[in-house]
Write an enzyme that holds these catalytic residues in place. Structure first.
Site, PDB file in Angstrom:
ATOM      1  N   MET A 229       0.867  -1.184   0.000  1.00  0.00           N
ATOM      2  CA  MET A 229       0.000   0.000   0.000  1.00  0.00           C
ATOM      3  C   MET A 229       0.896   1.223   0.000  1.00  0.00           C
ATOM      4  SD  MET A 229      -2.891   1.143   2.742  1.00  0.00           S
ATOM      5  CE  MET A 229      -3.812   2.667   2.541  1.00  0.00           C
ATOM      6  N   ILE A 231       0.596   5.577  -0.683  1.00  0.00           N
ATOM      7  CA  ILE A 231       0.086   6.873  -1.137  1.00  0.00           C
ATOM      8  C   ILE A 231       1.318   7.689  -1.510  1.00  0.00           C
ATOM      9  CG2 ILE A 231      -1.207   8.954  -0.536  1.00  0.00           C
ATOM     10  CD1 ILE A 231      -2.935   6.393  -0.700  1.00  0.00           C
ATOM     11  N   GLN A 236       0.343  12.593   0.644  1.00  0.00           N
ATOM     12  CA  GLN A 236       0.315  12.019   1.991  1.00  0.00           C
ATOM     13  C   GLN A 236      -0.190  13.041   3.014  1.00  0.00           C
ATOM     14  OE1 GLN A 236       4.197  10.300   2.749  1.00  0.00           O
ATOM     15  NE2 GLN A 236       3.940   8.732   1.170  1.00  0.00           N
ATOM     16  N   GLY A 241      -5.114   7.368   2.522  1.00  0.00           N
ATOM     17  CA  GLY A 241      -4.871   6.000   2.971  1.00  0.00           C
ATOM     18  C   GLY A 241      -6.095   5.413   3.648  1.00  0.00           C
ATOM     19  N   GLU A 264      -0.014  -8.560   5.007  1.00  0.00           N
ATOM     20  CA  GLU A 264       1.277  -9.235   5.017  1.00  0.00           C
ATOM     21  C   GLU A 264       2.328  -8.330   5.652  1.00  0.00           C
ATOM     22  OE1 GLU A 264       4.594 -10.519   1.671  1.00  0.00           O
ATOM     23  OE2 GLU A 264       2.490 -10.506   1.114  1.00  0.00           O
TER      24      GLU A 264
END
Length: 408
Positions: A229, A231, A236, A241, A264
């Site tokens: 993931m 951004i 940001q 997010g 993960e």
């Protein structure tokens, strides 16, 4: 010896910090190319340039990686004021260009004018896949800005090439990043785009993305696992997010075959973001109502979180702790103590495991070996570490509660 030191000093002048040398841009207008305010730099470059994040052999090294804002068509240029071979015949400079070519897919240009001409094609770029969610963010400079979240897969025309360009950003902003095998049809891709106007036309700029792998769960379920993931830095701190993660969560909640949603090797920042999103989603569930929280973490909470929102027991427990903190008067000593013990009981799990391991060790270790292990598990130290862990957790929880209150 003095000559060697002098040589080392001269060679040291040809070392460059690669995080500073690499300049990244997302270009919308021709004037952005020379505008320093639109430049951003990597947080990491060790995967290409080693743990020291240094390139040797150049003075004034500049590595330009500029992308058109939507399609991510790429300009790649390397500049420097001088090269070590101009002074020292027998010293080889690092192959800085070759390292970048390892991750940047073919099709880039090295000519600035050609790159600027590619901006004219940006009007033809449209987001890939299916629109899941639209939202707005207020900007003091630009007013209301509109964003879209799309779900795509590798079968979308042009997406594979686009994704190869997009994933290059991972190397600069995720410490342990690696590229995925996008040909595997179990991957889902979720993309965030900003809509903006240019000369009366609506264009789209890439904001960030998430990759999710759908694991099989016996006998007939799947477990989506968030893999990556990101951004992009210019966007940001604006809430994208949270919007992305919530949209992805809602998408999988609508699929009956999904067991639960995991991640993960999540980073600390991802865990905090997930806590925020899951609390937002769970706070309206009956089992998490304020009058139920003081009764403790219940099977009803586990069941409702899992069945309604595909949240597993571990994550539901954190949601419960955050909501209970919000509902607890921490100035009341008895209530505060009750809450503290409730959280510490969960945090104590790893220490309890250590004690079980120590009991096993007593049976098989020699006395001198046992002493060394017991030293690592000193009871006083355990209590101190437990208290530290508790304070960190509660501080994180308070930030989430404040953020939710500010959005109300």
């Amino acid at each position: 010896m003095a000559g060697v030191n002098t040589m080392e000093k001269k060679l040291a002048e040809y070392k460059c910090d690669t995080n500073e040398a690499i300049s990244l841009k997302l270009v919308r207008f021709p004037e952005d190319v020379d505008d320093e305010s639109t430049t951003f730099h990597p947080e990491y470059s060790h995967q290409l340039y080693g743990d020291d994040e240094v390139a040797f052999g150049y003075k004034g090294l500049q590595i330009q990686l500029f992308y058109t804002a939507g399609n991510l068509s790429t300009l790649f240029k390397v500049k420097y004021s001088s090269k070590v071979t101009e002074v020292f015949d027998c010293v080889e400079p690092d192959d800085v260009e070759g390292k970048i070519r390892e991750i940047v897919p073919a099709g880039f240009t090295c000519n600035t004018d050609d790159f600027i001409s590619l901006l004219e094609k940006e009007a033809n770029f449209k987001p890939f896949g299916t629109l899941l969610h639209t939202y707005t963010v207020h900007s003091e400079e630009a007013g209301e800005l509109t964003y879209q979240i799309h779900k795509a897969d590798i079968t979308c025309p042009g997406f594979q090439e686009y994704h190869e360009r997009l994933q290059t950003f991972l190397m600069w902003f995720i410490e342990t990043a690696s590229f995925i095998d996008a040909d595997d049809d179990r991957w889902d891709f979720f993309l965030v785009f900003e809509k903006y106007n240019k000369d009366g036309e609506t264009l789209y700029a890439t904001v960030g993305y998430m990759t999710v792998y759908n694991y099989y769960v016996y006998p007939d379920k799947t477990r989506p696992r968030v893999s990556q993931m990101l951004i992009l830095p210019p966007f940001q701190g604006e809430g994208h997010g949270a919007q992305l993660l919530e949209a992805v969560h809602r998408f999988y909640c609508s699929l009956p075959k999904v067991q639960d949603i995991t991640a993960e090797d999540p980073s600390e920042n991802y865990v905090k973001l997930r806590d925020y999103v899951l609390v937002k989603l769970c706070q309206g569930l009956p089992s998490f109502a304020a009058d139920k929280l003081h009764l403790g973490f219940s099977e009803d909470m586990v069941k409702e979180a899992q069945e309604t929102l595909k949240i597993n027991k571990k994550h539901a427990r954190r949601v419960y702790e955050i909501l209970r903190l919000r509902a607890t008067d921490m100035s009341d000593e008895d209530k505060a103590r009750e809450y503290r013990l409730e959280v510490k009981r969960r945090l104590f799990g790893p220490y309890r495991k250590n004690q079980r391991e120590l009991a096993k060790m007593r049976k098989c270790l020699r006395p001198e070996e046992l002493v060394s292990h017991m030293g690592q598990m000193d009871t006083q130290t355990q209590h101190e570490e437990l208290e530290k862990s508790y304070q960190v957790v509660v501080e994180d929880y308070r930030r989430i509660i404040e953020r939710i209150a500010s959005q109300a």
